[in-house]
Design a protein around this motif. Structure first.
Motif, mmCIF file in Angstrom:
data_model
loop_
_atom_site.group_PDB
_atom_site.id
_atom_site.type_symbol
_atom_site.label_atom_id
_atom_site.label_comp_id
_atom_site.label_asym_id
_atom_site.label_seq_id
_atom_site.Cartn_x
_atom_site.Cartn_y
_atom_site.Cartn_z
ATOM 1 N N UNK A 22 0.839 -1.209 0.000
ATOM 2 C CA UNK A 22 0.000 0.000 0.000
ATOM 3 C C UNK A 22 0.875 1.261 0.000
ATOM 4 N N UNK A 23 0.456 2.313 -0.668
ATOM 5 C CA UNK A 23 -0.908 2.514 -1.221
ATOM 6 C C UNK A 23 -1.105 1.982 -2.637
ATOM 7 N N UNK A 24 -0.098 1.226 -3.173
ATOM 8 C CA UNK A 24 -0.275 0.706 -4.534
ATOM 9 C C UNK A 24 -1.495 -0.210 -4.607
ATOM 10 N N UNK A 25 -1.775 -0.931 -3.542
ATOM 11 C CA UNK A 25 -2.984 -1.765 -3.460
ATOM 12 C C UNK A 25 -3.599 -1.548 -2.085
ATOM 13 N N UNK A 26 -4.850 -1.960 -1.949
ATOM 14 C CA UNK A 26 -5.447 -1.892 -0.612
ATOM 15 C C UNK A 26 -4.913 -3.046 0.227
ATOM 16 N N UNK A 27 -5.128 -3.005 1.530
ATOM 17 C CA UNK A 27 -4.484 -3.976 2.417
ATOM 18 C C UNK A 27 -4.989 -5.403 2.186
ATOM 19 N N UNK A 28 -6.258 -5.563 1.800
ATOM 20 C CA UNK A 28 -6.770 -6.908 1.557
ATOM 21 C C UNK A 28 -6.112 -7.522 0.323
ATOM 22 N N UNK A 29 -5.982 -6.718 -0.721
ATOM 23 C CA UNK A 29 -5.316 -7.206 -1.933
ATOM 24 C C UNK A 29 -3.861 -7.512 -1.647
ATOM 25 N N UNK A 30 -3.221 -6.616 -0.886
ATOM 26 C CA UNK A 30 -1.799 -6.816 -0.594
ATOM 27 C C UNK A 30 -1.594 -8.092 0.227
ATOM 28 N N UNK A 31 -2.477 -8.357 1.181
ATOM 29 C CA UNK A 31 -2.366 -9.563 1.994
ATOM 30 C C UNK A 31 -2.449 -10.802 1.105
ATOM 31 N N UNK A 32 -3.338 -10.769 0.117
ATOM 32 C CA UNK A 32 -3.472 -11.899 -0.809
ATOM 33 C C UNK A 32 -2.203 -12.084 -1.618
ATOM 34 N N UNK A 33 -1.590 -10.981 -2.038
ATOM 35 C CA UNK A 33 -0.354 -11.063 -2.829
ATOM 36 C C UNK A 33 0.786 -11.622 -1.976
ATOM 37 N N UNK A 35 0.568 -13.634 0.650
ATOM 38 C CA UNK A 35 0.343 -15.057 0.879
ATOM 39 C C UNK A 35 0.670 -15.878 -0.358
ATOM 40 N N UNK A 36 0.385 -15.331 -1.548
ATOM 41 C CA UNK A 36 0.643 -16.063 -2.783
ATOM 42 C C UNK A 36 2.131 -16.171 -3.088
ATOM 43 N N UNK A 37 2.923 -15.271 -2.553
ATOM 44 C CA UNK A 37 4.360 -15.251 -2.856
ATOM 45 C C UNK A 37 5.212 -15.562 -1.625
ATOM 46 N N UNK A 38 4.626 -16.183 -0.634
ATOM 47 C CA UNK A 38 5.319 -16.395 0.639
ATOM 48 C C UNK A 38 6.228 -17.619 0.542
ATOM 49 N N UNK A 39 7.492 -17.354 0.230
ATOM 50 C CA UNK A 39 8.520 -18.385 0.203
ATOM 51 C C UNK A 39 9.701 -17.891 1.027
ATOM 52 N N UNK A 40 10.609 -18.798 1.322
ATOM 53 C CA UNK A 40 11.726 -18.474 2.219
ATOM 54 C C UNK A 40 12.515 -17.270 1.710
ATOM 55 N N UNK A 41 12.692 -17.172 0.418
ATOM 56 C CA UNK A 41 13.549 -16.121 -0.134
ATOM 57 C C UNK A 41 13.008 -14.718 0.090
ATOM 58 N N UNK A 60 -0.589 -7.829 9.907
ATOM 59 C CA UNK A 60 0.372 -8.729 10.549
ATOM 60 C C UNK A 60 -0.273 -9.952 11.177
ATOM 61 N N UNK A 61 -1.357 -9.738 11.901
ATOM 62 C CA UNK A 61 -1.997 -10.853 12.593
ATOM 63 C C UNK A 61 -2.423 -11.957 11.637
ATOM 64 N N UNK A 62 -2.787 -11.586 10.391
ATOM 65 C CA UNK A 62 -3.298 -12.565 9.437
ATOM 66 C C UNK A 62 -2.181 -13.350 8.749
ATOM 67 N N UNK A 63 -0.935 -12.977 9.008
ATOM 68 C CA UNK A 63 0.199 -13.694 8.409
ATOM 69 C C UNK A 63 0.787 -14.751 9.345
ATOM 70 N N UNK A 64 0.338 -14.753 10.601
ATOM 71 C CA UNK A 64 1.001 -15.580 11.614
ATOM 72 C C UNK A 64 1.016 -17.051 11.235
ATOM 73 N N UNK A 65 -0.138 -17.587 10.833
ATOM 74 C CA UNK A 65 -0.194 -19.027 10.580
ATOM 75 C C UNK A 65 0.725 -19.428 9.440
ATOM 76 N N UNK A 66 0.661 -18.735 8.323
ATOM 77 C CA UNK A 66 1.498 -19.104 7.181
ATOM 78 C C UNK A 66 2.981 -18.896 7.472
#
Length: 651
Positions: A22-33, A35-41, A60-66
């Motif tokens: 953000x602000x390039x995307x809203x926080x919900x869209x950014x969270x989805x992005x 999660x889709x790219x969540x790798x060690x690197x 932040x809270x929504x990233x804890x599990x992944x």
């Protein structure tokens, strides 16, 4: 789609989470992005992005599990703990602990967990134990940041969830200890390791609190916190740690009773055989168990339970046994609403007396006696379903035996003194003595405990208390009761051993033989028909039934044969003990039918006959017992007293 995601290269993933913030995307869209790219690197880049406290509070809270399922994510999770909304993140951490399903006996393969949300990109596995430790580290930070009128409500929920997911391993227990240190706000120097590699993390390593963002929903300042809250939280933590102590010692055998017995009875140790005391001094895994329990006990002292007061003891002896003390924590409004683990408290007392004895540690010790106090403890834990309680709580049961051994060794037998007194635990008109009731409970442990060394320690405790009974008539009555009414051969064998010890002690006393029943014919006349019962019916049993009888009674029969050898191999010594014609009657009703039965069974087993249900491997121990019993009977038959009886019969 799945193939495309799997082929995502690290550079593209990093660019995606950097360019879309953000602000390039809203926080919900950014969270989805993310999660889709969540790798060690991408983790170093993500951690940089999460330094934006406003963004981290939103996502932040929504990233804890992944994140917790991704190796190397600790820095990101710490940032979320420091900058995210503490209320939301605590709830997510607790939810994640529950979803991880860190149950006892689970393996570390998360691929089969049905509750795990699907990942957009395959992720490396993280051991559950590691996830547990990481999440507890987050909780240590998060609870410090909360500014609320009732922080105990958050602590209660945390403790319940943590305990439900706790497994009693070294690493998880160290994480629990660190969390409690942090929640209590106490500091203490590190304990000596006693050659152990176990290290309890220093709460200061929760980090520089200046890195923490303020609580965005703060309700109170530090100065406005309710003073009763601190005491309430400390009681919650104390209840929690007593539960952890019970869980840890249940899964990790401590050998307290056996080690105390080795300490008190060094002459009974087998030369050349490694002792439990030696094993716990040399084997790293066992050293670590001692260190972990020492750390838990020290933590309990830090939380205010630092004396073995009478009030504390009364609560254990008279209070209810709560199967899940932490279930009451969530709704507690006063200290009285929060019970401690009764089993954990018994284990704590056992550790105090054990470490004070073997380690010469400065520990509080209980001012109680075998009668009535220790009896009350035994009755409390064993009265409803002794076998089930012993099997389900082996650690607590062993702790009770260890406490009893310490009390006996230190002369804490009866609050009424050593002289015969009115009953302390039974009514005046109850013919059952206090000592008999106490020994009955201890022998239940000797019968049902799953660990052999605990059964042996319980047998030794029962023996010591029997011999401490000031009434010799009562001692004789207890031995008779076991021989007459007990259906378990192992306990009847114990009674024979106690009789032998009583007679040997009486024969070496300086007093006149007539001054004690165990130095006269009274003891043998009272016991002979239960000590050497009629075995004529053995001749009527078929081989299968005889085999079953011997399997159930061999240990008692062997002990009785050994006792017979003591009497008749040195008959001159026992002229004041053996009634006239005792040898002849014992030979006729017990010795001859037993010898015939043993001969018949050995012949059958030696011939290789096919016995119903009798596999060769299963019959091995019985064959050995029969061989030993046959040898003892042969020697008994050659004893002078028995020869005289045989000659008299022939004449």
């Amino acid at each position: 789609m799945d193939t495309d995601l799997q082929n995502f290269d690290a550079a593209s993933a990093i660019a995606a989470i950097r360019d879309a913030r953000p602000p390039a995307t809203d926080r919900f869209t950014y969270l989805t992005i993310v999660e889709a790219n969540l790798i060690v690197d991408v983790l170093p880049t993500l951690n940089e992005i999460l330094q934006d406290a406003e963004l981290t509070q939103e996502i932040g809270w929504d990233l804890v599990f992944n994140l917790v399922n991704l190796p190397g994510s600790e820095a990101c999770l710490e940032t979320i703990a420091r900058l995210g909304n503490p209320r939301e993140v605590i709830l997510k951490v607790l939810e994640t602990l529950e979803l991880l399903n860190v149950d006892r006996g689970d393996d570390d393969d998360d691929e089969t967990q049905p509750d795990r949300p699907p990942s957009r990109i395959p992720q490396p596995s993280v051991p559950k134990e590691k996830k547990f430790v990481t999440l507890l580290g987050m909780l240590a930070i998060l609870h410090k940041r909360l500014k609320t009128k009732f922080p105990s409500r958050f602590v209660a929920q945390t403790l319940e969830t943590v305990y439900a997911t706790y497994r009693p391993t070294r690493e998880m227990t160290a994480a629990v200890i660190n969390l409690v240190h942090s929640l209590s706000g106490r500091r203490r120097p590190a304990l000596p390791s006693r050659k152990s590699s176990v290290n309890v993390a220093d709460p200061e390593r929760d980090g520089d609190e200046s890195k923490n963002a303020p609580d965005p929903e703060a309700e109170v300042s530090k100065a406005d916190e309710n003073p009763d809250e601190a005491a309430l939280q400390e009681r919650m933590l104390l209840s929690f740690v007593t539960c952890v102590l019970e869980a840890y010692t249940t899964e990790n055998e401590m050998g307290w009773a056996a080690r105390l017995l080795e300490f008190y009875e060094p002459t009974k140790l087998v030369p050349g055989r490694k002792t439990l005391m030696g094993a716990f001094k040399e084997e790293q895994q066992l050293l670590e168990r001692d260190a972990v329990v020492g750390n838990l006990a020290a933590l309990i002292r830090d939380l205010g339970l630092d004396s073995c007061s009478r009030d504390f003891l009364e609560q254990i002896m008279k209070g209810p046994i709560t199967n899940n003390p932490l279930s009451a924590v969530d709704s507690a409004t006063s200290l009285e609403d929060i019970p401690l683990s009764a089993g954990g408290c018994v284990l704590l007392i056992a550790y105090w007396v054990f470490s004070a004895t073997l380690f010469d540690a400065d520990q509080p010790t209980p001012d109680i006696n075998i009668l009535p106090d220790h009896y009350n403890l035994l009755e409390k834990f064993l009265q409803d379903d002794a076998e089930g309680q012993i099997q389900n709580s082996p650690a607590v049961t062993e702790a009770l035996v260890a406490i009893g051994l310490w009390l006996q060794a230190n002369g804490h037998i009866s609050s009424a003194g050593s002289e015969p007194q009115p009953n302390l635990i039974t009514s005046a008109d109850d013919p059952t003595s206090d000592f008999m009731r106490y020994i009955h409970l201890v022998t239940l442990i000797a019968l049902y405990h799953p660990q052999l060394h605990v059964r042996n320690a319980a047998s030794m405790l029962a023996s010591s208390i029997l011999h401490a009974d000031p009434s010799e008539e009562d001692r004789l009555r207890i031995i008779y009761d076991l021989l007459e009414n007990c259906t378990f051969a192992s306990l009847k064998a114990c009674a024979v051993t106690w009789l032998r010890e009583e007679m040997l002690a009486a024969s070496t006393k300086d007093s006149k033989p007539s001054s004690t029943v165990f130095a006269t014919t009274q003891a043998f006349e009272t016991l002979q028909y239960v000590l050497f019962p009629s075995l004529d019916t053995l001749a009527e049993l078929d081989v299968s039934d005889l085999l079953e009888y011997m399997a159930q009674n061999a240990v008692f029969l062997l002990q009785s044969a050994n006792f017979g050898l003591l009497l008749w191999l040195s008959a001159d010594r026992w002229t004041n003990v053996l009634p006239a014609n005792a040898d002849a009657t014992v030979r006729e009703r017990w010795f001859q039918p037993l010898s015939g039965a043993v001969y018949r069974l050995r012949e059958t087993l030696g011939s290789g006959a096919d016995l119903a249900g009798g596999e060769e491997g299963a019959l091995g121990p019985l064959k050995a017992d029969l061989d030993v019993l046959a040898d003892r009977l042969s020697r008994l038959g050659e004893a002078e007293g028995f020869k005289i009886a045989e000659e008299a019969e022939r004449a």
